[in-house]
Design an enzyme around this catalytic site. Structure first.
Site, PDB file in Angstrom:
ATOM      1  N   LYS A  45       0.832  -1.163   0.103  1.00 23.25           N
ATOM      2  CA  LYS A  45      -0.052   0.106  -0.258  1.00 23.25           C
ATOM      3  C   LYS A  45       0.774   1.094   0.039  1.00 23.25           C
ATOM      4  CE  LYS A  45      -3.327   2.946   1.564  1.00 23.25           C
ATOM      5  NZ  LYS A  45      -4.468   3.323   0.529  1.00 23.25           N
ATOM      6  N   MET A  71      -9.863   6.573   0.937  1.00 20.60           N
ATOM      7  CA  MET A  71      -9.214   6.064   2.097  1.00 20.60           C
ATOM      8  C   MET A  71      -8.245   7.329   2.943  1.00 20.60           C
ATOM      9  SD  MET A  71     -10.410   3.041   2.126  1.00 20.60           S
ATOM     10  CE  MET A  71      -9.447   2.257   3.362  1.00 20.60           C
ATOM     11  N   ASN A 125       3.533   6.509  -6.857  1.00 23.85           N
ATOM     12  CA  ASN A 125       2.355   6.811  -6.843  1.00 23.85           C
ATOM     13  C   ASN A 125       2.006   8.191  -6.919  1.00 23.85           C
ATOM     14  OD1 ASN A 125      -0.464   7.075  -6.857  1.00 23.85           O
ATOM     15  ND2 ASN A 125      -0.725   6.246  -4.772  1.00 23.85           N
ATOM     16  N   CYS A 128      -2.790   9.688  -6.562  1.00 23.24           N
ATOM     17  CA  CYS A 128      -3.508   9.582  -5.350  1.00 23.24           C
ATOM     18  C   CYS A 128      -4.615  10.617  -5.526  1.00 23.24           C
ATOM     19  CB  CYS A 128      -3.005   9.728  -4.032  1.00 23.24           C
ATOM     20  SG  CYS A 128      -4.335   9.694  -2.637  1.00 23.24           S
ATOM     21  N   GLY A 219     -13.105  -0.995 -10.195  1.00 29.15           N
ATOM     22  CA  GLY A 219     -13.882  -1.905 -10.297  1.00 29.15           C
ATOM     23  C   GLY A 219     -14.532  -1.930 -11.961  1.00 29.15           C
ATOM     24  N   GLY A 269      -7.911  -5.429  -7.975  1.00 31.18           N
ATOM     25  CA  GLY A 269      -8.095  -4.430  -6.857  1.00 31.18           C
ATOM     26  C   GLY A 269      -9.401  -4.855  -6.218  1.00 31.18           C
ATOM     27  N   THR A 270     -10.520  -4.192  -6.632  1.00 33.50           N
ATOM     28  CA  THR A 270     -11.901  -4.304  -6.255  1.00 33.50           C
ATOM     29  C   THR A 270     -12.184  -5.961  -6.106  1.00 33.50           C
ATOM     30  OG1 THR A 270     -12.585  -2.199  -7.291  1.00 33.50           O
ATOM     31  CG2 THR A 270     -14.383  -3.805  -6.716  1.00 33.50           C
TER      32      THR A 270
HETATM   33  C1  DHB Z   1      -5.608   6.258  -1.905  1.00 34.17           C
HETATM   34  C2  DHB Z   1      -6.176   6.042  -2.913  1.00 34.17           C
HETATM   35  C3  DHB Z   1      -5.531   5.749  -3.957  1.00 34.17           C
HETATM   36  O1  DHB Z   1      -6.316   5.830  -5.348  1.00 34.17           O
HETATM   37  C4  DHB Z   1      -4.041   5.934  -4.133  1.00 34.17           C
HETATM   38  O2  DHB Z   1      -3.522   6.024  -5.289  1.00 34.17           O
HETATM   39  C5  DHB Z   1      -3.446   6.120  -3.056  1.00 34.17           C
HETATM   40  C6  DHB Z   1      -4.218   6.439  -1.810  1.00 34.17           C
HETATM   41  C7  DHB Z   1      -6.076   6.251  -0.527  1.00 34.17           C
HETATM   42  O3  DHB Z   1      -7.049   7.155  -0.444  1.00 34.17           O
HETATM   43  O4  DHB Z   1      -5.597   5.878   0.652  1.00 34.17           O
END
Ligand code: DHB
Length: 310
Positions: A45, A71, A125, A128, A219, A269-270
């Site tokens: 993550k 998140m 990343n 986000c 998804g 993912g989903t």
């Molecule tokens: C989160 C969501 C994302 O799509 C990402 O690339 C990194 C973090 C999140 O909300 O935690």
């Protein structure tokens, strides 16, 4: 028996199917669950410099058509994951660390830390969508290219970039040209579509709490978008910028479509969140059946072999 193996530089995937960043990669227990399953690798993550609880309230919601999340980058902080790296080498599967910052300097500090421990690769990343008041780096090309140039100089490790969906071919062409110049080793496309939502019409309210109930859409709903990103990255790079695909993949047919589109590996993912790590066993069995039915001996022979209609 068909051969599933693919590779990107030092990343050798016996089975090129594994978790998407953010799904089951946030704690030692989750990371090990992925590595002990039939997944061919693990992505940790997105980690930040400091530990974060993430956003509060309901942060994830899904329906058959897709999911949304906001998140807010909950994670244990980079030092926690760096302290695990050595122990994770015993699984002999690629371990990819995803890093996320709030400013350029964060990424530089993160990469210096990640470079010192035995992660197989680093996925930067830049996409986000859930940080309030912060733009998505990957939509600001000047900032993105300058940052990646600086990061490339700080590590010899395999370096990938997680990208958001682009809406114009020209953007993808420009990203490809610059990434090739900088020396980016792979891209992962696509992160969630940044603005998505579901509404509860009975309660007349949003489905998730943070950011006005609007979060990253993932998804089934995003699969056609993700497929076209993969095809265009493959096309503009003439196959020279390896692609890891993610976005609405939940079956062996989906995996095969993304391989034809040009992906060297795919992330789940989903569907992983819905079904748990047994999905990797199921996908392996189904993909074996699909390849045998099509008389494909090596999956890697099919990367990018999509036919365009004249
Ligand atoms: C989160 C969501 C994302 O799509 C990402 O690339 C990194 C973090 C999140 O909300 O935690």
């Amino acid at each position: 028996m068909p051969n599933f193996s693919t590779s990107i530089k030092n990343l050798h995937f016996d089975f090129p199917v594994f978790n998407a960043s953010g799904i089951l990669g946030a704690t030692e227990g989750e990371i090990k669950r992925v590595l002990e399953s039939d997944a061919g690798a693990v992505v940790i993550k997105s980690v930040t410099l400091e530990k974060r609880p993430g956003n509060s309230g309901i942060r994830f919601y899904w329906e058959d058509i897709g999911s949304i999340n906001s998140m807010g980058l909950p994670n244990q902080g980079v030092d926690y994951y760096c302290s695990l790296a050595e122990r994770l080498t015993k699984y002999n599967k690629p371990v990819i660390l995803s890093i996320a910052g709030f400013k350029k300097d964060d990424y530089k500090k993160l990469i210096v830390k990640a470079d010192k421990v035995p992660f197989s690769a680093i996925e930067v990343n830049l996409s986000c969508p859930n940080i309030e008041g912060k733009g998505i780096f990957a939509y600001d090309f000047n900032t993105m290219f300058r940052l990646l140039n600086a990061l490339r100089k700080k590590t010899k490790k395999t370096l990938g970039v997680k990208l958001p969906p682009y809406t114009q071919r020209e953007q993808i062409k420009e990203v490809v040209a610059n990434f090739r110049k900088i020396g980016i080793d792979f891209i992962t496309t696509m992160n969630t579509f940044p603005l998505g939502t579901f509404i509860d019409w009975k309660k007349e309210s949003m489905r998730i709490n943070p950011n006005m109930g609007i979060g990253g859409l993932a998804g089934n709903a995003v699969k056609p978008i993700a497929l076209s990103q993969v095809i265009l990255f493959r096309y503009f790079s003439e196959g020279k910028l390896p692609v890891i695909a993610v976005g609405g993949i939940s079956s062996a047919q989906d995996i095969y479509e993304f391989i034809l589109a040009g992906a060297s590996a795919v992330q789940i993912g989903t569907a992983l969140l819905k079904k748990g790590t047994n999905i990797f066993t199921q996908l392996k069995r189904d993909l074996r059946g699909l390849l045998m039915e099509k008389k494909v001996k090596k999956l890697s022979d099919k990367v990018g072999r999509l036919k365009f209609l004249s």
